[in-house]
Write a protein that holds these residues in place. Structure first.
Motif, PDB file in Angstrom:
ATOM      1  N   LYS A   1      50.374  46.265  31.745  1.00 10.60           N
ATOM      2  CA  LYS A   1      49.349  46.577  32.744  1.00 10.60           C
ATOM      3  C   LYS A   1      49.625  45.816  34.044  1.00 10.60           C
ATOM      4  O   LYS A   1      49.470  46.359  35.141  1.00 10.60           O
ATOM      5  CB  LYS A   1      47.954  46.204  32.216  1.00 10.60           C
ATOM      6  CG  LYS A   1      47.400  47.163  31.178  1.00 10.60           C
ATOM      7  CD  LYS A   1      46.046  46.693  30.652  1.00 10.60           C
ATOM      8  CE  LYS A   1      44.976  46.721  31.726  1.00 10.60           C
ATOM      9  NZ  LYS A   1      43.644  46.307  31.198  1.00 10.60           N
ATOM     10  N   ILE A   2      50.038  44.571  33.914  1.00 16.48           N
ATOM     11  CA  ILE A   2      50.368  43.752  35.091  1.00 16.48           C
ATOM     12  C   ILE A   2      51.524  44.376  35.858  1.00 16.48           C
ATOM     13  O   ILE A   2      51.481  44.518  37.089  1.00 16.48           O
ATOM     14  CB  ILE A   2      50.712  42.311  34.665  1.00 16.48           C
ATOM     15  CG1 ILE A   2      49.487  41.630  34.049  1.00 16.48           C
ATOM     16  CG2 ILE A   2      51.233  41.506  35.854  1.00 16.48           C
ATOM     17  CD1 ILE A   2      49.813  40.337  33.312  1.00 16.48           C
ATOM     18  N   ILE A   3      52.575  44.744  35.132  1.00 14.76           N
ATOM     19  CA  ILE A   3      53.763  45.327  35.766  1.00 14.76           C
ATOM     20  C   ILE A   3      53.420  46.644  36.452  1.00 14.76           C
ATOM     21  O   ILE A   3      53.823  46.895  37.591  1.00 14.76           O
ATOM     22  CB  ILE A   3      54.875  45.535  34.705  1.00 14.76           C
ATOM     23  CG1 ILE A   3      55.382  44.183  34.205  1.00 14.76           C
ATOM     24  CG2 ILE A   3      56.028  46.361  35.282  1.00 14.76           C
ATOM     25  CD1 ILE A   3      56.193  44.271  32.943  1.00 14.76           C
ATOM     26  N   THR A   4      52.664  47.485  35.757  1.00 13.07           N
ATOM     27  CA  THR A   4      52.270  48.777  36.325  1.00 13.07           C
ATOM     28  C   THR A   4      51.471  48.590  37.604  1.00 13.07           C
ATOM     29  O   THR A   4      51.687  49.288  38.611  1.00 13.07           O
ATOM     30  CB  THR A   4      51.446  49.578  35.301  1.00 13.07           C
ATOM     31  OG1 THR A   4      52.255  49.821  34.139  1.00 13.07           O
ATOM     32  CG2 THR A   4      50.973  50.903  35.880  1.00 13.07           C
TER      33      THR A   4
ATOM     34  N   PHE B   1      45.767  32.479  33.381  1.00 13.68           N
ATOM     35  CA  PHE B   1      46.427  33.654  33.947  1.00 13.68           C
ATOM     36  C   PHE B   1      46.371  33.658  35.480  1.00 13.68           C
ATOM     37  O   PHE B   1      47.385  33.879  36.150  1.00 13.68           O
ATOM     38  CB  PHE B   1      45.785  34.926  33.382  1.00 13.68           C
ATOM     39  CG  PHE B   1      46.248  36.197  34.021  1.00 13.68           C
ATOM     40  CD1 PHE B   1      47.606  36.496  34.146  1.00 13.68           C
ATOM     41  CD2 PHE B   1      45.327  37.120  34.514  1.00 13.68           C
ATOM     42  CE1 PHE B   1      48.031  37.668  34.737  1.00 13.68           C
ATOM     43  CE2 PHE B   1      45.752  38.299  35.105  1.00 13.68           C
ATOM     44  CZ  PHE B   1      47.102  38.578  35.221  1.00 13.68           C
ATOM     45  N   ILE B   2      45.217  33.354  36.048  1.00 11.22           N
ATOM     46  CA  ILE B   2      45.057  33.417  37.502  1.00 11.22           C
ATOM     47  C   ILE B   2      45.940  32.405  38.234  1.00 11.22           C
ATOM     48  O   ILE B   2      46.251  32.570  39.407  1.00 11.22           O
ATOM     49  CB  ILE B   2      43.570  33.235  37.907  1.00 11.22           C
ATOM     50  CG1 ILE B   2      43.381  33.724  39.354  1.00 11.22           C
ATOM     51  CG2 ILE B   2      43.113  31.786  37.705  1.00 11.22           C
ATOM     52  CD1 ILE B   2      41.942  33.895  39.780  1.00 11.22           C
TER      53      ILE B   2
ATOM     54  N   VAL C   1      46.836  37.778  47.436  1.00 10.47           N
ATOM     55  CA  VAL C   1      46.806  38.987  46.602  1.00 10.47           C
ATOM     56  C   VAL C   1      46.293  38.676  45.203  1.00 10.47           C
ATOM     57  O   VAL C   1      45.699  39.535  44.538  1.00 10.47           O
ATOM     58  CB  VAL C   1      48.211  39.625  46.535  1.00 10.47           C
ATOM     59  CG1 VAL C   1      48.272  40.740  45.501  1.00 10.47           C
ATOM     60  CG2 VAL C   1      48.632  40.153  47.903  1.00 10.47           C
ATOM     61  N   ILE C   2      46.481  37.447  44.749  1.00 10.32           N
ATOM     62  CA  ILE C   2      46.241  37.125  43.340  1.00 10.32           C
ATOM     63  C   ILE C   2      44.795  37.371  42.894  1.00 10.32           C
ATOM     64  O   ILE C   2      44.586  38.070  41.882  1.00 10.32           O
ATOM     65  CB  ILE C   2      46.706  35.685  43.026  1.00 10.32           C
ATOM     66  CG1 ILE C   2      48.235  35.609  43.149  1.00 10.32           C
ATOM     67  CG2 ILE C   2      46.269  35.265  41.624  1.00 10.32           C
ATOM     68  CD1 ILE C   2      48.810  34.206  43.064  1.00 10.32           C
ATOM     69  N   PRO C   3      43.756  36.856  43.571  1.00 10.06           N
ATOM     70  CA  PRO C   3      42.387  37.114  43.075  1.00 10.06           C
ATOM     71  C   PRO C   3      42.035  38.600  42.964  1.00 10.06           C
ATOM     72  O   PRO C   3      41.548  39.030  41.914  1.00 10.06           O
ATOM     73  CB  PRO C   3      41.511  36.367  44.082  1.00 10.06           C
ATOM     74  CG  PRO C   3      42.390  35.290  44.621  1.00 10.06           C
ATOM     75  CD  PRO C   3      43.747  35.897  44.704  1.00 10.06           C
ATOM     76  N   PRO C   4      42.287  39.436  44.018  1.00 15.27           N
ATOM     77  CA  PRO C   4      41.976  40.858  43.843  1.00 15.27           C
ATOM     78  C   PRO C   4      42.863  41.537  42.801  1.00 15.27           C
ATOM     79  O   PRO C   4      42.423  42.453  42.111  1.00 15.27           O
ATOM     80  CB  PRO C   4      42.208  41.453  45.234  1.00 15.27           C
ATOM     81  CG  PRO C   4      42.973  40.456  46.003  1.00 15.27           C
ATOM     82  CD  PRO C   4      42.655  39.135  45.417  1.00 15.27           C
TER      83      PRO C   4
ATOM     84  N   VAL D   1      43.326  44.196  37.561  1.00 11.83           N
ATOM     85  CA  VAL D   1      44.091  44.392  36.320  1.00 11.83           C
ATOM     86  C   VAL D   1      43.206  44.278  35.076  1.00 11.83           C
ATOM     87  O   VAL D   1      43.554  44.784  33.996  1.00 11.83           O
ATOM     88  CB  VAL D   1      45.280  43.410  36.245  1.00 11.83           C
ATOM     89  CG1 VAL D   1      44.870  42.030  35.769  1.00 11.83           C
ATOM     90  CG2 VAL D   1      46.401  43.983  35.363  1.00 11.83           C
ATOM     91  N   GLY D   2      42.062  43.598  35.223  1.00 14.92           N
ATOM     92  CA  GLY D   2      41.100  43.567  34.119  1.00 14.92           C
ATOM     93  C   GLY D   2      41.398  42.575  33.015  1.00 14.92           C
ATOM     94  O   GLY D   2      40.891  42.717  31.898  1.00 14.92           O
TER      95      GLY D   2
END
Length: 407
Positions: free
Chosen positions: A331-334, A293-294, A305-308, A313-314
């Motif tokens: 959740k990602i989109i939100t 995912f990462i 931005v990706i790591p934070p 997002v959990g």
């Protein structure tokens, strides 16, 4: 014997020097008294060293970008509008250009070119520059200014000492005490156009130095989630704060006394609604279905931005993309549309301007003259006026300086 001048300008910043030049062009004897070794130290660093000196727009647009006491400034902006300021600088040897949003810069992108041109004009007009700090001022027939080195007399004085936004450049609030001595009311001071400190500092660390264009921000009431301000533009992450033009503008809508009240959300994809963003994400995931995912977000988010983002997002960073559920995708989109920070305070030492100052009710808007003391005038940030970013604050400095000199 103390020297006598027709006009003494107290403060050698942008507004004060502009006022001195226009007073000297009337053929009178003018001096600038400045506590710093150099004039216009703040102007030399403004706009990240590029100097956004005005905005190429009409007066109505200008007024809309002045949330604090815009009506008071109407006469000043009419007498010395952005076209006048642009013509003035081009005539003294600084070619200008207009960029996005009407922002006006020197073609060289060097604020020092603006400073040098103004200094050259002061020398041409034989304006005396005195290095001293005025600690007290009185008036009988003439004004008597008591400096740390000497005493000075003048028929007219212009207080142009700036605010308190950059103490390192000499903006330490001397003008407020001088104005108070003459009976003027000082509206309480607070930093404005200022970076915002947030609770989530652990998220800021990895994003430090990242500048984003075309992002959306929204200021919310924390408890009701009511939107108080929305904007689209550029922002910057620092190690300890949110900054950049968009955030500085947003800061103008925050009441410092109510800092428990606010959250700030970032929309990384303001041009895409959630349905379109979902389709985009599905397409990216289809091309990266065997990746962790990462490692799957590099086409849609900046690398810093990706790591934070993943942390917030959990979702497990090592989770395979083809294992991400529909619920997790939502959740990602939100989060892409609503990446929230909790406001904790202002980074006051980096404020661009000071909100507050000499009460405009006590100043004649057509001349910038005190309604309390004849021949006492004010210009620039010492007055209780404040605008948004985009060259509007410097335009106010020039317009009020112009009226203080000739009004």
């Amino acid at each position: 014997m103390s020297p006598i001048y027709d006009v003494i300008v107290i403060g050698g910043g942008a507004s004060g020097v502009f006022a001195a030049i226009h007073a000297a062009r009337q053929g009178v004897k003018v001096a600038i008294i400045e506590r710093n070794e150099k004039l216009m130290r703040k102007l030399a660093i403004t706009g990240k060293g590029r100097c956004n000196l005005t905005n190429n727009c009409d007066i109505e647009t200008m007024m809309k970008n002045i949330p604090k006491n815009a009506r008071f400034l109407y006469s000043a902006l009419s007498a010395c509008d952005s076209r006048y300021v642009m013509d003035f600088f081009e005539k003294i040897g600084v070619p200008l250009k207009t960029e996005r949003g009407g922002r006006v810069f020197p073609v060289s992108d060097k604020a020092q070119d603006i400073v040098n041109a103004l200094l050259k004009e002061t020398r041409r007009l034989k304006i005396e520059v005195i290095r001293d700090r005025i600690t007290r001022a009185t008036k009988s027939v003439l004004f008597t200014l008591h400096g740390e080195k000497q005493t000075y007399n003048a028929t007219k004085i212009i207080i142009a000492t700036g605010g308190m936004s950059y103490p390192k450049t000499g903006s330490t609030g001397d003008g407020y005490s001088l104005a108070s001595e003459f009976g003027h009311t000082i509206i309480p001071l607070k930093p404005s156009l200022v970076p915002i400190e947030v609770a989530e500092k652990v998220l800021l660390g990895g994003m430090s130095g990242l500048s984003l264009k075309n992002v959306g921000v929204c200021l919310h009431e924390r408890h009701s989630n009511k939107s108080l301000y929305k904007g689209l533009g550029e922002m910057l992450f620092t190690p300890t704060a949110l900054s950049g033009p968009l955030i500085l503008t947003l800061s103008s809508y925050i009441k410092q006394s109510e800092q428990e009240r606010y959250t700030i959300s970032i929309d990384f994809k303001p041009a895409l609604d959630q349905a379109v963003l979902d389709k985009r994400l599905l397409r990216d995931f289809a091309e990266s279905k065997n990746k962790q995912f990462i490692n799957s977000l590099n086409k849609i988010l900046p690398a810093k931005v990706i790591p934070p983002f993943v942390k917030k997002v959990g979702i497990e960073p090592e989770k395979r993309v083809n294992e991400i559920t529909r619920h997790e995708r939502q959740k990602i989109i939100t989060l892409m549309k609503n990446f929230k920070f909790t406001f904790t305070g202002f980074q006051a030492e980096n404020a661009v301007i000071t909100d507050g100052g000499v009460d405009t009710k006590e100043i004649n808007p057509k001349t910038m003259e005190s309604k309390i003391v004849e021949n006492l005038r004010f210009c620039g940030e010492v007055i209780d006026v404040a605008a948004l970013t985009g060259g509007f604050n410097l335009q106010i400095a020039f317009s009020t300086g112009y009226l203080a000199a000739i009004g």
